[in-house]
Design a protein around this motif. Structure first.
Motif, short mmCIF file in Angstrom:
data_model
loop_
_atom_site.label_atom_id
_atom_site.label_comp_id
_atom_site.label_asym_id
_atom_site.label_seq_id
_atom_site.Cartn_x
_atom_site.Cartn_y
_atom_site.Cartn_z
N UNK A 1 0.83 -1.21 0.00
CA UNK A 1 0.00 0.00 0.00
C UNK A 1 0.86 1.25 0.00
N UNK A 2 1.83 1.25 0.89
CA UNK A 2 2.69 2.43 1.02
C UNK A 2 3.43 2.66 -0.29
N UNK A 3 3.97 1.59 -0.87
CA UNK A 3 4.73 1.72 -2.12
C UNK A 3 3.84 2.24 -3.24
N UNK A 4 2.60 1.74 -3.31
CA UNK A 4 1.69 2.18 -4.37
C UNK A 4 1.34 3.65 -4.20
N UNK A 5 1.06 4.05 -2.96
CA UNK A 5 0.68 5.46 -2.74
C UNK A 5 1.85 6.39 -3.04
N UNK A 6 3.05 5.92 -2.69
CA UNK A 6 4.24 6.73 -2.96
C UNK A 6 4.48 6.85 -4.46
N UNK A 7 4.28 5.77 -5.18
CA UNK A 7 4.51 5.79 -6.64
C UNK A 7 3.60 6.82 -7.31
N UNK A 8 2.39 7.01 -6.75
CA UNK A 8 1.44 7.98 -7.32
C UNK A 8 1.98 9.42 -7.24
N UNK A 9 2.90 9.65 -6.29
CA UNK A 9 3.47 10.99 -6.15
C UNK A 9 4.58 11.26 -7.18
N UNK B 1 10.97 1.58 5.37
CA UNK B 1 9.64 1.96 5.86
C UNK B 1 9.65 3.41 6.37
N UNK B 2 10.71 3.75 7.11
CA UNK B 2 10.82 5.12 7.64
C UNK B 2 10.95 6.13 6.50
N UNK B 3 11.75 5.79 5.50
CA UNK B 3 11.93 6.71 4.37
C UNK B 3 10.62 6.88 3.59
N UNK B 4 9.93 5.77 3.36
CA UNK B 4 8.68 5.84 2.60
C UNK B 4 7.64 6.69 3.33
N UNK B 5 7.55 6.48 4.64
CA UNK B 5 6.57 7.23 5.42
C UNK B 5 6.89 8.73 5.39
N UNK B 6 8.19 9.04 5.53
CA UNK B 6 8.60 10.45 5.51
C UNK B 6 8.30 11.07 4.15
N UNK B 7 8.49 10.32 3.08
CA UNK B 7 8.22 10.86 1.73
C UNK B 7 6.72 11.08 1.54
N UNK B 8 5.93 10.12 2.03
CA UNK B 8 4.47 10.25 1.90
C UNK B 8 3.94 11.41 2.72
N UNK C 1 10.28 16.22 -4.23
CA UNK C 1 11.73 16.20 -4.52
C UNK C 1 12.49 15.90 -3.24
N UNK C 2 13.27 14.82 -3.24
CA UNK C 2 13.91 14.39 -2.00
C UNK C 2 15.41 14.16 -2.16
N UNK C 3 16.14 14.62 -1.12
CA UNK C 3 17.55 14.25 -0.97
C UNK C 3 17.56 13.14 0.05
N UNK C 4 17.95 11.95 -0.36
CA UNK C 4 18.01 10.84 0.59
C UNK C 4 19.47 10.66 0.99
N UNK C 5 19.75 11.07 2.23
CA UNK C 5 21.13 11.19 2.74
C UNK C 5 21.49 9.95 3.56
N UNK C 6 22.61 9.31 3.18
CA UNK C 6 23.08 8.13 3.94
C UNK C 6 22.34 6.85 3.59
N UNK C 7 21.78 6.81 2.43
CA UNK C 7 21.04 5.63 1.95
C UNK C 7 21.07 5.66 0.43
N UNK C 8 21.27 4.50 -0.26
CA UNK C 8 21.53 3.17 0.26
C UNK C 8 23.00 2.99 0.67
N UNK C 9 23.17 2.34 1.82
CA UNK C 9 24.51 2.21 2.40
C UNK C 9 25.12 0.84 2.15
N UNK C 10 24.35 -0.07 1.65
CA UNK C 10 24.91 -1.38 1.24
C UNK C 10 24.03 -1.96 0.13
#
Ligand SMILES: Nc1ncnc2c1ncn2[C@@H]1O[C@H](COP(=O)(O)OP(=O)(O)O)[C@@H](O)[C@H]1O
Ligand SMILES: Nc1ccn([C@@H]2O[C@H](COP(=O)(O)OP(=O)(O)O)[C@@H](O)[C@H]2O)c(=O)n1
Ligand SMILES: [Mg+2]
Length: 219
Positions: A10-18, A86-93, A99-108
């Motif tokens: 659900x979260x991924x689908x809603x985020x993709x709509x953005x 999950x934390x990143x997706x929630x924060x984006x939603x 427009x997002x700067x994702x800092x320190x991710x992906x780390x591996x």
């Protein structure tokens, strides 16, 4: 706002709509990721999401993952991507921005592959702050943010994790032509001059006349 019952789909689908636009900001611990992100936010209207900050907030909220996060951070280890994504997706939603700067991710590799599989988001580019280890060590030891992991023993572990696990992610994106590498050893303002050129490419002044409209060409 998401609810506790949101499935990851659900979260991924809603985020993709953005249709979010994402820039990954990578570099060793103390390379200046957070410092430069604050400046990019002011100039270019992005929302800054620091994976480390989100994990620290989650730990402090008394969540069921709190102890695990604390233990991983104190060892300089990478928290399982399920938690961080999950934390990143929630924060984006929750953000009004796309427009997002994702800092320190992906780390591996696990972070990278799981984010790609779950969100289907491909970064616009990857900003890589390249800085010598001695300089990063000096900066962290002077950072004074009261972080438990900013001690010399944990710092050494974080450097090792960066070399072994995070650099291969940068190499992966280099192979896709997505890395914009910056010399991060210079003073903050000089680093930001380089950053600005990446977000705001300059039009060359001596652009050839043929490319212009007639009135500009005559002037
Ligand atoms: N270019 C720079 N030159 C000197 N000190 C810097 C520079 N960039 C950041 N710092 C300082 O170094 C420390 C680490 O910076 P920070 O942005 O927190 O790095 P990171 O998020 O990559 O760990 C902070 O105290 C910051 O003020
Ligand atoms: N994607 C991520 C980012 C950070 N972290 C954890 O959070 C710690 C601090 O990350 P940070 O990005 O705030 O650290 P800096 O690089 O800013 O110094 C890391 O050492 C990891 O333990 C993680 O597990 N997964
Ligand atoms: Mg940081």
């Amino acid at each position: 706002m998401g609810t506790a019952n949101d499935s990851s789909k659900d979260i991924s689908d809603r985020l993709a709509e953005k249709h979010p636009k994402v820039v990954f900001v990578l570099g060793g611990p103390g390379s200046g990721k957070g410092t430069q992100c604050e400046k990019i936010v002011q100039h270019f209207g992005y929302t800054h999401l620091s994976a480390g900050d989100l994990l620290r907030a989650e730990k402090n909220s008394g969540s069921e993952n709190g102890i695990m996060i604390q233990n991983m951070m104190n060892e300089g280890k990478i928290v399982p991507s399920e938690v961080t994504i999950k934390l990143l997706q929630k924060a984006m939603l929750d953000s009004g921005n796309e427009k997002f700067l994702i800092d320190g991710f992906p780390r591996n590799e696990e972070n990278r592959a799981a984010f790609e599989a779950l969100t289907k988001i491909e970064p616009e580019f990857v900003l890589y702050f390249n800085c010598p280890e001695k300089e990063m060590e000096r900066r962290i030891l002077n950072r004074n943010q009261g972080r438990e992991d900013d001690n010399i023993e944990t710092i050494r572990k974080r450097f090792k994790v960066f070399l072994e696990s995070s650099l291969p992610v940068i190499e992966y994106y280099k192979g896709k032509g997505k890395v914009r590498e910056i010399d991060a050893a210079k003073p903050v303002e000089e680093v930001f001059e380089e950053v600005k050129d990446i977000f705001n490419p300059k039009v060359p002044k001596d652009e050839n006349v043929e490319g212009r409209c007639m009135c500009c060409a005559i002037l």
